[in-house]
Enzyme design. Structure first.
Site, PDB file in Angstrom:
ATOM      1  N   LYS A 148       0.851  -1.179   0.000  1.00  0.00           N
ATOM      2  CA  LYS A 148       0.000   0.000   0.000  1.00  0.00           C
ATOM      3  C   LYS A 148       0.895   1.240   0.000  1.00  0.00           C
ATOM      4  O   LYS A 148       2.040   1.110   0.442  1.00  0.00           O
ATOM      5  CB  LYS A 148      -0.954  -0.029   1.179  1.00  0.00           C
ATOM      6  CG  LYS A 148      -0.336   0.450   2.509  1.00  0.00           C
ATOM      7  CD  LYS A 148      -1.359   0.602   3.587  1.00  0.00           C
ATOM      8  CE  LYS A 148      -1.298   1.959   4.224  1.00  0.00           C
ATOM      9  NZ  LYS A 148      -1.971   2.119   5.482  1.00  0.00           N
ATOM     10  N   HIS A 178      -2.560  -5.834   4.981  1.00  0.00           N
ATOM     11  CA  HIS A 178      -2.181  -6.804   6.018  1.00  0.00           C
ATOM     12  C   HIS A 178      -3.295  -7.044   7.037  1.00  0.00           C
ATOM     13  O   HIS A 178      -3.269  -8.038   7.757  1.00  0.00           O
ATOM     14  CB  HIS A 178      -0.865  -6.396   6.701  1.00  0.00           C
ATOM     15  CG  HIS A 178      -0.967  -5.207   7.572  1.00  0.00           C
ATOM     16  ND1 HIS A 178      -0.867  -3.930   7.109  1.00  0.00           N
ATOM     17  CD2 HIS A 178      -1.172  -5.098   8.898  1.00  0.00           C
ATOM     18  CE1 HIS A 178      -1.005  -3.085   8.112  1.00  0.00           C
ATOM     19  NE2 HIS A 178      -1.184  -3.770   9.208  1.00  0.00           N
ATOM     20  N   LYS A 182      -4.799 -10.955   9.382  1.00  0.00           N
ATOM     21  CA  LYS A 182      -4.925 -11.135  10.833  1.00  0.00           C
ATOM     22  C   LYS A 182      -5.832 -12.326  11.125  1.00  0.00           C
ATOM     23  O   LYS A 182      -6.857 -12.529  10.481  1.00  0.00           O
ATOM     24  CB  LYS A 182      -5.481  -9.859  11.475  1.00  0.00           C
ATOM     25  CG  LYS A 182      -4.443  -8.744  11.478  1.00  0.00           C
ATOM     26  CD  LYS A 182      -4.968  -7.508  12.171  1.00  0.00           C
ATOM     27  CE  LYS A 182      -3.976  -6.378  12.111  1.00  0.00           C
ATOM     28  NZ  LYS A 182      -2.856  -6.528  13.031  1.00  0.00           N
ATOM     29  N   ASP A 235      -5.396   6.803   4.028  1.00  0.00           N
ATOM     30  CA  ASP A 235      -4.422   5.905   4.658  1.00  0.00           C
ATOM     31  C   ASP A 235      -5.091   4.706   5.355  1.00  0.00           C
ATOM     32  O   ASP A 235      -4.502   3.637   5.435  1.00  0.00           O
ATOM     33  CB  ASP A 235      -3.601   6.713   5.680  1.00  0.00           C
ATOM     34  CG  ASP A 235      -2.374   5.945   6.164  1.00  0.00           C
ATOM     35  OD1 ASP A 235      -1.658   5.394   5.313  1.00  0.00           O
ATOM     36  OD2 ASP A 235      -2.134   5.899   7.390  1.00  0.00           O
ATOM     37  N   HIS A 240      -7.986  -0.404   4.870  1.00  0.00           N
ATOM     38  CA  HIS A 240      -8.152  -1.312   6.017  1.00  0.00           C
ATOM     39  C   HIS A 240      -9.597  -1.366   6.545  1.00  0.00           C
ATOM     40  O   HIS A 240     -10.169  -2.444   6.694  1.00  0.00           O
ATOM     41  CB  HIS A 240      -7.233  -0.899   7.170  1.00  0.00           C
ATOM     42  CG  HIS A 240      -5.780  -0.824   6.796  1.00  0.00           C
ATOM     43  ND1 HIS A 240      -5.163  -1.776   6.029  1.00  0.00           N
ATOM     44  CD2 HIS A 240      -4.822   0.089   7.081  1.00  0.00           C
ATOM     45  CE1 HIS A 240      -3.887  -1.460   5.859  1.00  0.00           C
ATOM     46  NE2 HIS A 240      -3.661  -0.325   6.488  1.00  0.00           N
TER      47      HIS A 240
HETATM   48  P1  NAP Z   1      11.702   2.650   3.389  1.00  0.00           P
HETATM   49  O1  NAP Z   1      12.087   2.338   4.777  1.00  0.00           O
HETATM   50  O2  NAP Z   1      11.856   4.046   2.880  1.00  0.00           O
HETATM   51  O3  NAP Z   1      12.486   1.647   2.424  1.00  0.00           O
HETATM   52  C1  NAP Z   1      12.485   1.769   1.036  1.00  0.00           C
HETATM   53  C2  NAP Z   1      13.321   0.676   0.435  1.00  0.00           C
HETATM   54  O4  NAP Z   1      13.302   0.825  -0.985  1.00  0.00           O
HETATM   55  C3  NAP Z   1      14.790   0.703   0.847  1.00  0.00           C
HETATM   56  O5  NAP Z   1      15.293  -0.614   0.895  1.00  0.00           O
HETATM   57  C4  NAP Z   1      15.438   1.467  -0.304  1.00  0.00           C
HETATM   58  O6  NAP Z   1      16.812   1.162  -0.353  1.00  0.00           O
HETATM   59  C5  NAP Z   1      14.646   0.912  -1.474  1.00  0.00           C
HETATM   60  N1  NAP Z   1      14.632   1.808  -2.637  1.00  0.00           N
HETATM   61  C6  NAP Z   1      14.357   3.121  -2.669  1.00  0.00           C
HETATM   62  N2  NAP Z   1      14.473   3.590  -3.929  1.00  0.00           N
HETATM   63  C7  NAP Z   1      14.807   2.535  -4.695  1.00  0.00           C
HETATM   64  C8  NAP Z   1      15.058   2.381  -6.077  1.00  0.00           C
HETATM   65  N3  NAP Z   1      15.006   3.407  -6.938  1.00  0.00           N
HETATM   66  N4  NAP Z   1      15.372   1.155  -6.540  1.00  0.00           N
HETATM   67  C9  NAP Z   1      15.448   0.093  -5.705  1.00  0.00           C
HETATM   68  N5  NAP Z   1      15.214   0.169  -4.385  1.00  0.00           N
HETATM   69  C10 NAP Z   1      14.900   1.392  -3.890  1.00  0.00           C
HETATM   70  O7  NAP Z   1      10.163   2.285   3.121  1.00  0.00           O
HETATM   71  P2  NAP Z   1       9.269   1.219   3.929  1.00  0.00           P
HETATM   72  O8  NAP Z   1       8.715   1.887   5.148  1.00  0.00           O
HETATM   73  O9  NAP Z   1       9.993  -0.038   4.082  1.00  0.00           O
HETATM   74  O10 NAP Z   1       8.020   1.047   2.944  1.00  0.00           O
HETATM   75  C11 NAP Z   1       8.083   0.258   1.786  1.00  0.00           C
HETATM   76  C12 NAP Z   1       6.683   0.153   1.193  1.00  0.00           C
HETATM   77  O11 NAP Z   1       5.835  -0.496   2.109  1.00  0.00           O
HETATM   78  C13 NAP Z   1       6.010   1.498   0.897  1.00  0.00           C
HETATM   79  O12 NAP Z   1       5.198   1.387  -0.242  1.00  0.00           O
HETATM   80  C14 NAP Z   1       5.140   1.735   2.109  1.00  0.00           C
HETATM   81  O13 NAP Z   1       4.047   2.576   1.825  1.00  0.00           O
HETATM   82  C15 NAP Z   1       4.701   0.322   2.408  1.00  0.00           C
HETATM   83  N6  NAP Z   1       4.327   0.110   3.811  1.00  0.00           N
HETATM   84  C16 NAP Z   1       5.239   0.273   4.801  1.00  0.00           C
HETATM   85  C17 NAP Z   1       4.866   0.043   6.120  1.00  0.00           C
HETATM   86  C18 NAP Z   1       5.864   0.164   7.247  1.00  0.00           C
HETATM   87  O14 NAP Z   1       5.481  -0.151   8.381  1.00  0.00           O
HETATM   88  N7  NAP Z   1       7.073   0.604   7.021  1.00  0.00           N
HETATM   89  C19 NAP Z   1       3.544  -0.344   6.424  1.00  0.00           C
HETATM   90  C20 NAP Z   1       2.632  -0.505   5.381  1.00  0.00           C
HETATM   91  C21 NAP Z   1       3.032  -0.283   4.076  1.00  0.00           C
HETATM   92  P3  NAP Z   1      17.847   2.101  -1.145  1.00  0.00           P
HETATM   93  O15 NAP Z   1      17.577   3.493  -0.725  1.00  0.00           O
HETATM   94  O16 NAP Z   1      19.203   1.568  -0.778  1.00  0.00           O
HETATM   95  O17 NAP Z   1      17.572   1.885  -2.601  1.00  0.00           O
END
Ligand code: NAP
Length: 484
Positions: A148, A178, A182, A235, A240
Site C-alpha cells: 500500500k 495486512h 490477521k 491511509d 483497512h
Molecule cells: P523505506 O524504509 O523508505 O524503504 C524503502 C526501500 O526501498 C529501501 O530498501 C530502499 O533502499 C529501497 N529503494 C528506494 N528507492 C529505490 C530504487 N530506486 N530502486 C530500488 N530500491 C529502492 O520504506 P518502507 O517503510 O519499508 O516502505 C516500503 C513500502 O511499504 C512502501 O510502499 C510503504 O508505503 C509500504 N508500507 C510500509 C509500512 C511500514 O510499516 N514501514 C507499512 C505498510 C506499508 P535504497 O535506498 O538503498 O535503494
C-alpha cells in the site's frame, strides 16, 4: 492443539526494498518465523534488492540484526538463525535504471516458484513490474506483491492497474492489505460461515448497528510529509476499514475461493451510499506535554489533512438497509485498539419488569492488541433478589479455548507471504475492488477540498473530537470506549 504447518513448495522470493523499514520489521522476521515453524523447504531462497551496495555477507549481517531486534530471544538460537541466513542473498538494483537486472535474472531459478515483493515507495511499483517483464525475469506463473498505498485516487489506481496489467495477469498480482492476514479477521469468516448460529441473525432485522474502530496512540511524527498528502481517509478508511466492513457485511460466498470471496466484497463496496457531510467528522490532534500538534508534525501550519475520521456509512441492499456501519480511526488517541463490534437489537418485547433494564447482545471481534472475540449474552444474576439481568462475556479468546499454542498465531505478514507462495489470492485485493473503493472515497475527499472544510482539533489521548461522539448520540447510540 495439533500444529498443522504444511511446508510450501520451493521458492525464490525477491524483496525489492529489502533494506527498508517494512522488510526489516515485518517481512524478514516473518520469514524467519515461518522457517522456524518448518514451513520453508530446504531450498527456499530470499533475495534482497535495493540501490545500496552490499554483498551477501553484508545482507546476512543486516538481516541477522533485524532478527535480533524483532524476534524474542527464546526463538532465536544461533544455529537456527545461521541456517536461515544461509538462504539469503542480495543484489544491488535501481528500480528506475537498467543496470542490475541481468544479475538478478541469473540469481532467480526458473523452475522454482518466483515471487517479487514490491516493498518500495508506490512511485516505483510500475517501474519494477515493467523491468521484471522486460528483462524476462518473471514467468507467467511468477507472483508480484504490491504494498500500500495502491493509488491515491481512482485515476491513479486505474493507471497503476493498467501498468501492472501490461506485464502481469490479475492472477499474478497480490495487492496486500495486512489487515486481511490477521487471524481474527479470518475468524470472522469462520464464525459467520461455519456456524449456523449467527448467519440467520446477520442482517438489519437483528443487528442494530456495527462499529469499526482502528485507534492508534502514535502521532504522524517522522513521516508527517508523507501523511499530510494522505490523511486518515486515504491511509486507513479506503483500505483497512473498508476491508473490515466488507468482510462483516458481505453475503456468504459460494465457496472460500479467491474470486468468490472478492466478488462478494466488491458487491458491498458498490452498495455503499454516498456519505453526506453531516455524517462525517474529521479531526486533527492538538499539542500536549508529550508532543507537538498535527500541523507541527506535518510542517504545514495551514494543513487541512485529517489525522482522525469518524463516519456513518449506509449500505443500500436488502441485508443492511437501516443498519448503519460507524467507522472511526485516528492517531494520538487514548489507546491502541482495533475492533469490529456488532450490536444486536434488543429483544422485541421484554417479559421482565423495568428494573431488569434493557439489554442487547454484542459480538466484538478484537484485532489488536489481543486478538480474540467475545459475545456478550444476558443472563440472570445468580442468587436471590428476583430476576436481575446481567450481561456476561462468552470469551472466545483463542489461547483459553485451544491452548497456549493457539495464541502463537502467525503475524499477518508471514501468513500472507506464505499465501503468495501457495498461490492463494483470497486474502488479497483484486484490481476492481480497489478501484471501487476509490470511486466511493474520491467524491468525499473532493467535497472537503471544494468546500475548504477544516478538521476539528482534538486533545491527544482523547477519543477524538466531541462531534464524533455526537455522530452516535444523535442516533441514540454510543461508541464503545477506546481502551487497550
Ligand atoms: P523505506 O524504509 O523508505 O524503504 C524503502 C526501500 O526501498 C529501501 O530498501 C530502499 O533502499 C529501497 N529503494 C528506494 N528507492 C529505490 C530504487 N530506486 N530502486 C530500488 N530500491 C529502492 O520504506 P518502507 O517503510 O519499508 O516502505 C516500503 C513500502 O511499504 C512502501 O510502499 C510503504 O508505503 C509500504 N508500507 C510500509 C509500512 C511500514 O510499516 N514501514 C507499512 C505498510 C506499508 P535504497 O535506498 O538503498 O535503494
Amino acid at each position: 492443539m495439533v500444529s498443522r504447518v504444511i511446508p510450501v513448495d520451493p521458492f525464490d522470493l525477491v524483496i525489492f526494498g529489502g533494506t527498508g523499514d517494512l522488510a526489516r520489521r515485518k517481512i524478514l522476521p516473518g520469514l524467519y518465523r515461518r522457517f522456524v515453524a518448518g514451513q520453508m523447504p530446504e531450498d527456499a531462497r530470499i533475495i534482497g534488492a535495493a540501490r545500496g551496495e552490499m554483498d551477501q555477507a553484508g545482507y546476512q549481517a543486516f538481516v541477522g540484526e533485524a532478527i535480533a531486534e524483532f524476534i524474542s530471544e527464546k526463538k532465536r538460537d544461533a544455529e537456527t538463525v545461521a541456517a536461515f541466513l544461509e538462504r539469503l542473498n542480495y543484489t544491488p538494483i535501481d528500480a528506475r535504471g537498467e543496470g542490475g537486472w541481468d544479475a538478478l535474472a541469473k540469481m532467480v531459478r526458473k523452475e522454482a516458484i518466483t515471487a517479487f515483493y514490491f516493498s518500495v515507495g508506490p512511485g516505483l511499483f510500475g517501474d519494477i513490474a515493467t523491468r521484471l517483464h522486460k528483462h524476462k525475469i518473471a514467468t507467467p506463473e511468477s507472483r508480484i506483491v504490491v504494498e500500500k498505498p495502491f493509488g491515491r485516487d481512482l485515476e491513479s489506481a486505474k493507471a497503476l492497474n493498467a501498468v501492472l496489467a501490461e506485464s502481469f495477469d490479475e492472477h499474478q498480482i497480490y495487492r496486500i492489505d495486512h489487515y486481511l492476514g490477521k487471524e481474527t479477521v479470518q475468524n470472522l469468516m469462520a464464525v459467520r460461515f461455519a456456524n449456523v448460529l449467527f448467519e440467520p441473525l446477520w442482517n438489519a432485522q437483528y443487528i442494530d448497528h456495527v462499529q469499526i474502530t482502528v485507534a492508534e496512540t502514535v502521532s504522524v511524527g517522522g513521516r508527517g510529509g508523507y501523511y499530510d498528502k494522505s490523511g486518515a481517509m486515504r491511509d486507513m478508511i479506503q483500505n483497512h476499514l473498508m476491508q473490515l466492513l466488507c468482510l462483516t457485511a458481505m453475503e456468504p460466498p459460494s465457496k472460500f475461493d479467491p474470486d468468490a470471496v472478492r466478488d462478494e466484497k466488491l458487491k458491498v463496496i458498490r452498495a455503499l451510499d454516498a456519505v453526506p457531510t453531516e455524517n462525517i467528522v474529521r479531526g486533527q490532534y492538538g499539542a500536549d506535554g508529550d508532543g507537538p500538534s498535527y500541523v507541527e508534525d506535518s510542517e504545514d501550519p495551514e494543513s487541512r489533512t485529517e489525522s482522525f475520521i469518524a463516519m456513518k456509512v449506509d449500505i443500500s441492499n436488502w441485508r443492511w438497509k437501516g443498519t448503519p456501519f460507524y467507522l472511526r480511526t485516528g492517531k494520538r488517541l487514548k489507546a491502541r485498539m482495533s475492533e469490529i463490534v456488532v450490536h444486536f437489537k434488543e429483544t422485541p418485547h421484554s417479559i421482565f419488569d423495568e428494573d431488569a433494564g434493557s439489554h442487547a447482545n454484542i459480538l466484538s471481534i478484537r484485532l489488536q492488541p489481543d486478538e480474540g472475540m467475545d459475545l456478550r449474552v444476558t443472563i440472570k444474576e445468580p442468587g436471590p433478589g428476583g430476576m436481575r439481568l446481567v450481561d456476561v462475556p462468552l470469551d472466545m479468546t483463542f489461547a483459553d479455548a485451544l491452548g497456549p499454542e493457539a495464541a502463537d498465531v502467525p503475524d499477518a505478514y508471514e501468513r500472507l507471504i506464505m499465501d503468495v507462495i501457495r498461490g492463494n489470492q483470497t486474502l488479497f485485493m483484486r484490481g476492481d475492488e480497489v478501484e471501487a473503493a476509490w470511486a466511493w472515497t474520491d467524491p468525499i475527499i473532493e467535497g472537503w477540498i471544494t468546500r475548504g472544510d477544516k478538521p476539528k482539533t482534538y486533545d491527544p489521548g482523547s477519543s477524538g473530537p466531541e462531534d464524533a461522539l455526537m455522530l452516535l448520540h444523535r442516533d441514540g447510540r454510543r461508541w464503545r470506549e477506546i481502551s487497550a
